[in-house]
Design a protein around this motif. Structure first.
Motif, PDB file in Angstrom:
ATOM      1  N   ALA A   1      40.260  71.994  50.918  1.00  0.00           N
ATOM      2  CA  ALA A   1      40.823  70.683  51.275  1.00  0.00           C
ATOM      3  C   ALA A   1      40.535  69.730  50.114  1.00  0.00           C
ATOM      4  N   TYR A   2      41.558  69.014  49.640  1.00  0.00           N
ATOM      5  CA  TYR A   2      41.379  68.226  48.414  1.00  0.00           C
ATOM      6  C   TYR A   2      42.113  66.895  48.485  1.00  0.00           C
ATOM      7  N   ARG A   3      41.737  66.021  47.557  1.00  0.00           N
ATOM      8  CA  ARG A   3      42.424  64.741  47.408  1.00  0.00           C
ATOM      9  C   ARG A   3      42.975  64.651  45.997  1.00  0.00           C
ATOM     10  N   VAL A   4      44.074  63.922  45.839  1.00  0.00           N
ATOM     11  CA  VAL A   4      44.658  63.740  44.509  1.00  0.00           C
ATOM     12  C   VAL A   4      44.563  62.264  44.155  1.00  0.00           C
ATOM     13  N   GLY A   5      44.008  61.973  42.992  1.00  0.00           N
ATOM     14  CA  GLY A   5      44.023  60.604  42.476  1.00  0.00           C
ATOM     15  C   GLY A   5      44.894  60.582  41.235  1.00  0.00           C
ATOM     16  N   LYS A   6      45.902  59.696  41.231  1.00  0.00           N
ATOM     17  CA  LYS A   6      46.821  59.687  40.091  1.00  0.00           C
ATOM     18  C   LYS A   6      46.971  58.271  39.569  1.00  0.00           C
TER      19      LYS A   6
ATOM     20  N   VAL B   1      47.363  60.318  34.575  1.00  0.00           N
ATOM     21  CA  VAL B   1      46.125  61.085  34.757  1.00  0.00           C
ATOM     22  C   VAL B   1      46.100  61.530  36.210  1.00  0.00           C
ATOM     23  N   LYS B   2      45.744  62.776  36.429  1.00  0.00           N
ATOM     24  CA  LYS B   2      45.692  63.314  37.796  1.00  0.00           C
ATOM     25  C   LYS B   2      44.340  63.984  37.992  1.00  0.00           C
ATOM     26  N   ILE B   3      43.612  63.543  39.002  1.00  0.00           N
ATOM     27  CA  ILE B   3      42.296  64.133  39.281  1.00  0.00           C
ATOM     28  C   ILE B   3      42.320  64.739  40.685  1.00  0.00           C
ATOM     29  N   LEU B   4      41.843  65.969  40.780  1.00  0.00           N
ATOM     30  CA  LEU B   4      41.753  66.641  42.082  1.00  0.00           C
ATOM     31  C   LEU B   4      40.290  66.674  42.483  1.00  0.00           C
ATOM     32  N   SER B   5      39.984  66.158  43.671  1.00  0.00           N
ATOM     33  CA  SER B   5      38.585  66.220  44.112  1.00  0.00           C
ATOM     34  C   SER B   5      38.512  66.812  45.512  1.00  0.00           C
ATOM     35  N   ALA B   6      37.353  67.396  45.807  1.00  0.00           N
ATOM     36  CA  ALA B   6      37.200  68.078  47.099  1.00  0.00           C
ATOM     37  C   ALA B   6      37.087  67.054  48.226  1.00  0.00           C
ATOM     38  N   GLU B   7      37.829  67.308  49.286  1.00  0.00           N
ATOM     39  CA  GLU B   7      37.796  66.431  50.465  1.00  0.00           C
ATOM     40  C   GLU B   7      36.355  66.342  51.009  1.00  0.00           C
ATOM     41  N   ALA B   8      35.649  67.468  50.978  1.00  0.00           N
ATOM     42  CA  ALA B   8      34.324  67.528  51.612  1.00  0.00           C
ATOM     43  C   ALA B   8      33.290  66.658  50.910  1.00  0.00           C
ATOM     44  N   ASP B   9      33.199  66.750  49.573  1.00  0.00           N
ATOM     45  CA  ASP B   9      32.126  66.022  48.884  1.00  0.00           C
ATOM     46  C   ASP B   9      32.606  65.261  47.656  1.00  0.00           C
ATOM     47  N   ASP B  10      33.926  65.187  47.456  1.00  0.00           N
ATOM     48  CA  ASP B  10      34.517  64.405  46.353  1.00  0.00           C
ATOM     49  C   ASP B  10      34.223  65.001  44.969  1.00  0.00           C
ATOM     50  N   ARG B  11      33.638  66.196  44.921  1.00  0.00           N
ATOM     51  CA  ARG B  11      33.370  66.836  43.623  1.00  0.00           C
ATOM     52  C   ARG B  11      34.697  67.098  42.897  1.00  0.00           C
ATOM     53  N   ILE B  12      34.713  66.842  41.581  1.00  0.00           N
ATOM     54  CA  ILE B  12      35.962  67.039  40.827  1.00  0.00           C
ATOM     55  C   ILE B  12      36.232  68.532  40.688  1.00  0.00           C
ATOM     56  N   LEU B  13      37.457  68.928  41.072  1.00  0.00           N
ATOM     57  CA  LEU B  13      37.846  70.342  41.026  1.00  0.00           C
ATOM     58  C   LEU B  13      38.687  70.639  39.791  1.00  0.00           C
ATOM     59  N   GLY B  14      39.413  69.626  39.347  1.00  0.00           N
ATOM     60  CA  GLY B  14      40.276  69.808  38.188  1.00  0.00           C
ATOM     61  C   GLY B  14      40.833  68.468  37.765  1.00  0.00           C
ATOM     62  N   ALA B  15      41.249  68.382  36.494  1.00  0.00           N
ATOM     63  CA  ALA B  15      41.842  67.133  36.018  1.00  0.00           C
ATOM     64  C   ALA B  15      42.938  67.479  35.025  1.00  0.00           C
TER      65      ALA B  15
ATOM     66  N   ALA C   1      41.626  56.229  42.486  1.00  0.00           N
ATOM     67  CA  ALA C   1      42.748  56.582  43.363  1.00  0.00           C
ATOM     68  C   ALA C   1      42.416  57.792  44.238  1.00  0.00           C
ATOM     69  N   ALA C   2      41.538  58.667  43.738  1.00  0.00           N
ATOM     70  CA  ALA C   2      41.132  59.817  44.556  1.00  0.00           C
ATOM     71  C   ALA C   2      40.371  59.347  45.785  1.00  0.00           C
ATOM     72  N   ASN C   3      39.826  58.136  45.701  1.00  0.00           N
ATOM     73  CA  ASN C   3      39.134  57.536  46.841  1.00  0.00           C
ATOM     74  C   ASN C   3      39.933  56.379  47.438  1.00  0.00           C
TER      75      ASN C   3
ATOM     76  N   PHE D   1      28.621  68.277  34.772  1.00  0.00           N
ATOM     77  CA  PHE D   1      27.490  67.698  35.500  1.00  0.00           C
ATOM     78  C   PHE D   1      27.705  67.739  37.016  1.00  0.00           C
ATOM     79  N   GLY D   2      28.807  68.359  37.448  1.00  0.00           N
ATOM     80  CA  GLY D   2      29.079  68.443  38.880  1.00  0.00           C
ATOM     81  C   GLY D   2      29.359  67.081  39.502  1.00  0.00           C
ATOM     82  N   ALA D   3      30.001  66.193  38.729  1.00  0.00           N
ATOM     83  CA  ALA D   3      30.214  64.820  39.203  1.00  0.00           C
ATOM     84  C   ALA D   3      31.284  64.752  40.285  1.00  0.00           C
ATOM     85  N   SER D   4      31.214  63.681  41.071  1.00  0.00           N
ATOM     86  CA  SER D   4      32.274  63.386  42.035  1.00  0.00           C
ATOM     87  C   SER D   4      33.264  62.448  41.349  1.00  0.00           C
TER      88      SER D   4
END
Ligand code: NAI
Length: 464
Positions: free
Chosen positions: A371-376, A395-409, A456-458, A429-432
């Protein structure tokens, strides 16, 4: 007897050599070329960037400066001088590696290497054969161009990337087979310099490993610049004539054949691992089904004391991936704990706008069922980009719905290749996404688009 003998002085091999020497090991590095740096420095990344930058300036001077109130007379092209610039950049870089080798007391050997037994390498050079013994031998021989059946590369009309970097005349028309990184970068160079460029791609999209949305946007922008695309098309024949080459094209899904004629053809359909002459067969080295040297997570082959890194072991065929493997292996050989994080390796296409990525694509995230969120965030809303007249892309950032960790950019935009570094570091660094969003970014700067995409991902971007 050396501690380490490295075969190949490309980014994998030469970086491994320097790191091993730094750690106190005695090192010899062998290469067929008498100029160090491998494909990347001699006929790859570095010369292509020299031509991409030069052709970018040419295009800007021809078309783009008027918008800034700068009047220029008729702009002319001196291709010989442009090629001389490229050659100088290559020379400076390769000499730089030679300087570093000297500084670190690395023995440089020129010639073709064969591994005649575990720990024993024979080099055939201009002065005959020489044998070297080593506790560890590293294969860092990289990759080579491939062609298609019926298309024999002559580097005059049927070109690999090597020939396409060295043309002395701008072809009127250039057919590029393969809409991957090489096809788009070198197709762009010659399009900017005046060639009519048609890119023929087997798949129904360009840049296959990239995020689909990013690839679509990139295709739109490149088409607007004048590149023509024939997607879902395979090349089934080629005939060389007086003035160039005629290719037979067929729809990949089947259907009626057509032809296209061009002054020159660039074949850019991928690369193969280069293991010619190494004697791997006789030694019993295990290869993968596609001919890559098989290694474990410590870069060990099945032969004790024999290791491999870089393009020759597969994975992303990228200089920086090979470099990181070189460092990790040198550290392992010195008794330390080298490691490569394959989940955070950036990849950049140096068209303009640039295209850059790290981590998973949206398709991969979906496939994994995360489950993910997209910030663009679009560059049209970035003040610095507006001031530069560089508002294409996002710019497009994909982060995990569960903990907001960045999955891809993923970035299409001005200086995307530099902007991505922040997101690679964030992933390392495992950042959100929120971590990036709460980091202060200089204003006005292109990097603010990264911050806004993270916001935007948030769901709380400020400027859209
Ligand atoms: P690629 O793997 O990036 O792209 C090859 C393209 O050719 C793919 O789109 C593929 O679908 C297509 N193709 C394959 N067979 C075909 C056929 N028969 N007809 C039509 N299309 C066909 O390979 P490329 O561009 O040759 O680059 C080789 C390697 O060099 C890549 O791994 C790339 O990552 C690396 N490289 C990296 C650069 C960078 O990081 N900026 C620059 C240049 C190369």
């Amino acid at each position: 007897m050396f501690d380490v003998v490295i075969i190949g002085a490309g980014p994998g091999g030469y970086v491994c050599a320097i790191r091993a020497a730094q750690l106190g090991l005695t090192v010899a590095c062998i290469d067929r070329r008498d100029s160090l740096g491998g494909t990347c420095l001699n006929v790859g990344c570095i010369p292509s960037k020299a031509l991409l930058t030069a052709s970018h300036h040419y295009e800007a001077a021809s078309h783009d400066l008027g918008a800034f109130g700068i009047k220029v007379g008729k702009v002319g092209l001196d291709l010989a001088a442009m090629q001389a610039h490229k050659d100088k950049v290559v020379g400076d870089n390769t000499k730089g590696v030679a300087f570093l080798f000297k500084k670190h007391k690395i023995t440089t050997v020129t010639g073709g290497a064969t591994i005649i037994a575990p720990g024993r390498v024979r080099v055939t050079g201009a002065g005959g054969d020489t044998e070297f013994e080593a506790r560890h031998v590293v294969i860092a021989t990289g990759s080579d161009t491939v062609s298609l059946p019926g298309l024999e590369i002559d580097e005059k009309t049927i070109l690999s990337s090597t020939g396409a970097l060295a043309l002395g005349k701008v072809p009127k028309s250039l057919a590029v087979i393969g809409a991957g990184v090489i096809g788009l970068e070198l197709g762009t160079v010659w399009r900017r310099l005046g060639a009519e460029v048609t890119v023929i791609e087997y798949l129904d999209r360009i840049l296959p490993p990239m995020d689909g949305e990013v690839a679509k946007q990139a295709q739109r922008l490149l088409t607007r610049q004048g590149l023509k695309f024939k997607l879902g098309t395979k090349v089934t024949g080629a005939e060389k004539g007086k003035g160039g080459v005629t290719l037979t094209l067929e729809p990949a899904a089947g259907g009626e054949a057509a032809t296209i004629s061009a002054d020159a053809v660039l074949v850019a359909v991928g690369r193969r691992p280069f293991t010619d002459g190494l004697g791997l067969d006789a030694l019993g080295v295990t290869l993968t089904a596609r001919g890559f040297v098989q290694v474990d997570d410590g870069f060990r082959t099945n032969i004790p004391g024999l290791y491999a890194i870089g393009d020759v072991i597969g994975g992303a065929m990228l200089a920086h991936k090979a470099e990181d493997e070189g460092v990790a292996l040198a550290e392992i050989l010195a008794g330390e704990h080298g490691h490569v994080n394959y989940g955070a390796i950036p990849s950049v296409v140096y068209t303009w706008p640039e295209i850059a990525a790290v981590g998973m694509t949206e398709e991969q995230v979906k496939e994994k069922g995360i489950a993910y969120r997209v910030g663009k965030f679009p560059f049209t809303a970035n003040g610095r980009a507006r001031s530069m007249n560089e508002t294409e892309g996002f710019v497009k950032i994909l982060s995990a719905e569960a903990d907001d960790r960045i999955l891809g950019a993923h970035i299409v935009g001005p200086a995307a290749g530099d902007l991505i570094a922040e997101l690679v570091l964030a992933m390392e660094f495992g950042a959100s996404a929120e971590d990036v969003a709460r980091t202060c970014h200089a204003h006005p700067a292109l990097g603010e688009a990264v911050k806004e995409a993270a916001l935007a991902a948030n769901l709380r971007p400020i400027h859209i």
